[in-house]
Design a protein around this motif. Sequence first.
Motif, PDB file in Angstrom:
ATOM      1  N   GLN A  50      -2.304 -33.215  51.844  1.00 56.16           N
ATOM      2  CA  GLN A  50      -3.489 -33.737  51.154  1.00 56.16           C
ATOM      3  C   GLN A  50      -3.326 -35.207  50.793  1.00 56.16           C
ATOM      4  O   GLN A  50      -4.221 -35.799  50.187  1.00 56.16           O
ATOM      5  CB  GLN A  50      -3.740 -32.927  49.873  1.00 56.16           C
ATOM      6  CG  GLN A  50      -4.009 -31.450  50.122  1.00 56.16           C
ATOM      7  CD  GLN A  50      -4.175 -30.672  48.828  1.00 56.16           C
ATOM      8  OE1 GLN A  50      -4.531 -31.251  47.796  1.00 56.16           O
ATOM      9  NE2 GLN A  50      -3.920 -29.382  48.868  1.00 56.16           N
ATOM     10  N   ARG A  52      -0.917 -36.603  48.809  1.00 56.55           N
ATOM     11  CA  ARG A  52      -0.320 -36.910  47.506  1.00 56.55           C
ATOM     12  C   ARG A  52       0.981 -37.683  47.720  1.00 56.55           C
ATOM     13  O   ARG A  52       1.967 -37.157  48.212  1.00 56.55           O
ATOM     14  CB  ARG A  52      -0.032 -35.624  46.732  1.00 56.55           C
ATOM     15  CG  ARG A  52      -1.291 -34.930  46.215  1.00 56.55           C
ATOM     16  CD  ARG A  52      -0.930 -33.640  45.496  1.00 56.55           C
ATOM     17  NE  ARG A  52      -2.074 -33.071  44.809  1.00 56.55           N
ATOM     18  CZ  ARG A  52      -2.076 -31.914  44.149  1.00 56.55           C
ATOM     19  NH1 ARG A  52      -0.946 -31.209  44.083  1.00 56.55           N
ATOM     20  NH2 ARG A  52      -3.150 -31.477  43.550  1.00 56.55           N
ATOM     21  N   PRO A  70      -4.703 -48.667  49.488  1.00 54.12           N
ATOM     22  CA  PRO A  70      -6.157 -48.643  49.277  1.00 54.12           C
ATOM     23  C   PRO A  70      -6.495 -47.912  47.976  1.00 54.12           C
ATOM     24  O   PRO A  70      -5.713 -47.097  47.480  1.00 54.12           O
ATOM     25  CB  PRO A  70      -6.683 -47.881  50.497  1.00 54.12           C
ATOM     26  CG  PRO A  70      -5.505 -47.125  51.020  1.00 54.12           C
ATOM     27  CD  PRO A  70      -4.302 -47.927  50.688  1.00 54.12           C
ATOM     28  N   GLN A  71      -7.676 -48.202  47.419  1.00 54.62           N
ATOM     29  CA  GLN A  71      -8.058 -47.615  46.137  1.00 54.62           C
ATOM     30  C   GLN A  71      -8.179 -46.093  46.199  1.00 54.62           C
ATOM     31  O   GLN A  71      -8.065 -45.415  45.179  1.00 54.62           O
ATOM     32  CB  GLN A  71      -9.387 -48.223  45.655  1.00 54.62           C
ATOM     33  CG  GLN A  71      -9.288 -49.697  45.304  1.00 54.62           C
ATOM     34  CD  GLN A  71     -10.593 -50.244  44.754  1.00 54.62           C
ATOM     35  OE1 GLN A  71     -11.635 -49.588  44.789  1.00 54.62           O
ATOM     36  NE2 GLN A  71     -10.545 -51.465  44.238  1.00 54.62           N
ATOM     37  N   SER A  72      -8.377 -45.548  47.396  1.00 54.09           N
ATOM     38  CA  SER A  72      -8.508 -44.095  47.541  1.00 54.09           C
ATOM     39  C   SER A  72      -7.181 -43.367  47.339  1.00 54.09           C
ATOM     40  O   SER A  72      -7.164 -42.146  47.150  1.00 54.09           O
ATOM     41  CB  SER A  72      -9.070 -43.756  48.919  1.00 54.09           C
ATOM     42  OG  SER A  72      -8.219 -44.263  49.948  1.00 54.09           O
ATOM     43  N   VAL A  73      -6.065 -44.085  47.401  1.00 58.45           N
ATOM     44  CA  VAL A  73      -4.746 -43.476  47.235  1.00 58.45           C
ATOM     45  C   VAL A  73      -4.256 -43.732  45.819  1.00 58.45           C
ATOM     46  O   VAL A  73      -4.112 -44.879  45.391  1.00 58.45           O
ATOM     47  CB  VAL A  73      -3.734 -44.045  48.250  1.00 58.45           C
ATOM     48  CG1 VAL A  73      -2.362 -43.418  48.044  1.00 58.45           C
ATOM     49  CG2 VAL A  73      -4.220 -43.812  49.666  1.00 58.45           C
ATOM     50  N   MET A  74      -4.008 -42.646  45.061  1.00 53.99           N
ATOM     51  CA  MET A  74      -3.499 -42.749  43.696  1.00 53.99           C
ATOM     52  C   MET A  74      -2.081 -42.185  43.675  1.00 53.99           C
ATOM     53  O   MET A  74      -1.884 -40.973  43.543  1.00 53.99           O
ATOM     54  CB  MET A  74      -4.398 -41.984  42.736  1.00 53.99           C
ATOM     55  CG  MET A  74      -5.787 -42.595  42.584  1.00 53.99           C
ATOM     56  SD  MET A  74      -5.705 -44.253  41.835  1.00 53.99           S
ATOM     57  CE  MET A  74      -5.172 -43.833  40.186  1.00 53.99           C
ATOM     58  N   CYS A 187       0.628 -43.066  54.910  1.00 58.99           N
ATOM     59  CA  CYS A 187      -0.542 -42.456  54.280  1.00 58.99           C
ATOM     60  C   CYS A 187      -1.511 -41.860  55.294  1.00 58.99           C
ATOM     61  O   CYS A 187      -2.364 -41.033  54.930  1.00 58.99           O
ATOM     62  CB  CYS A 187      -1.270 -43.487  53.408  1.00 58.99           C
ATOM     63  SG  CYS A 187      -0.334 -43.979  51.938  1.00 58.99           S
ATOM     64  N   THR A 190      -2.301 -37.370  56.725  1.00 57.90           N
ATOM     65  CA  THR A 190      -3.120 -36.525  55.862  1.00 57.90           C
ATOM     66  C   THR A 190      -3.959 -35.605  56.737  1.00 57.90           C
ATOM     67  O   THR A 190      -4.614 -36.059  57.673  1.00 57.90           O
ATOM     68  CB  THR A 190      -4.041 -37.376  54.970  1.00 57.90           C
ATOM     69  OG1 THR A 190      -3.250 -38.244  54.159  1.00 57.90           O
ATOM     70  CG2 THR A 190      -4.890 -36.494  54.062  1.00 57.90           C
TER      71      THR A 190
END
Length: 428
Positions: A50, A52, A70-74, A187, A190
């Motif tokens: 997913q 993470r 990127p902002q989508s990855v925390m 990343c 996924t």
Amino acid sequence: MSIEQPITTSVATLTADGVAARNERARAHALQHTVKTDNLIPATVSYQSQGRLLLVGPEDRIRRAASLLPQSVMPTLLVTESVFDAEAADLEAIFEATAALDALTLREPSLTGYLGQFQLTGLNGQGERISLAALCFPQPATVGSEPRFDLVADLGRAPLFALERPPVGYLHLFDDADLAERLAELCALTGIFDKPRYFRLDPEACAFTARGVPGCSRCLDVCPTDALKPINGRIQSDPHLCQGFGSCASACPTGAIGYHQPDANTSGDYLLRLLKHYREAGGEAPQLLIAGENEREWVEAELTRLPANWLPVWVEESASLGVESWFAALAYGASAVRIALGDDAPESVRALVERELASAAVLLAGAGLAADRIALFNPDAEQDKPLSGEPALALLNKPLKGDKRENLFAAFDALWQANNGGCEPLAV
């Protein structure tokens, strides 16, 4: 003499050119008409990710990495070391850019798992060993499952996985060169991914233990991914960690571990048919060059410089074909066998192949053949190199279908009889 010499040279040149052209046509015919049957219905294992992401290491390095995502990855940030470069010019900027991300701290971190199933534990302030994923994520709805990380970027000074080939989904970044690009590649893992199940394991044939007495551990010694482990007196394999290098199958003396993609008998059948088609098309002195997919680009470039009697045999990994396959190829009519290993081959795999080649040299001498019939591929040494010994003959016209030892003994016997081999005991 001054008149006859050019004529003699010219005839020899024309003859050599004719043989080269015939070998070129024979190679093209053999490669085109010899169909592989190893990938019809491959057994696979699956990964599910997913995305993470765990960033672990010195706080300045993991925050720099987080600022490039990127902002989508925390990501989850775990500090395990002191600041790497306290004098870095961008230190204040990266801390400001990632101020919304909390950095956790654990001592003595331990990482296990693979893509989609990473678990990291460490000691908290009370000295208790806890799971970081369980601390960060809610419990999954699936009964029996545990929170986990899907991807790990390790920016520590020493990698958390001390392996020649760490698991899929893990990346140790030694420095910040191309950091953004390498993080983007990580990343991108996924979704759901499948890969071949490379091996089959026959516990009954394994010589690891006998009646509780420790025995053979060759496969454990050469696996570069730690996919093999002794559990309750038996060798067990984790197919998610296995990356298919083939060294365990080559090292196994009993054939308890066998390469499954393809298996040895399927590979042997292909070698026999390839050599047969080459000879039927008029080719002479075929030399087999076994190369893995990692070596394909290099080997294809070198083949353009070599004579046309070189036949490439493409496999998943060069070490997946062991000494029994090398000797079978000679008995099927190959003049020589070469194994290509790239510079990036794991040291354990290279060491295993070199040990197998040393054993092959002893067997070749016992069979009355020169040691250079089987060797590592060295393109510079192969330029215009004459073959030693008599031209190779197809001694076996059917593929060998026994286990590892049976196939090796059958191929050796055929070569020994054909070349008037010695009668002295061999120390292999």
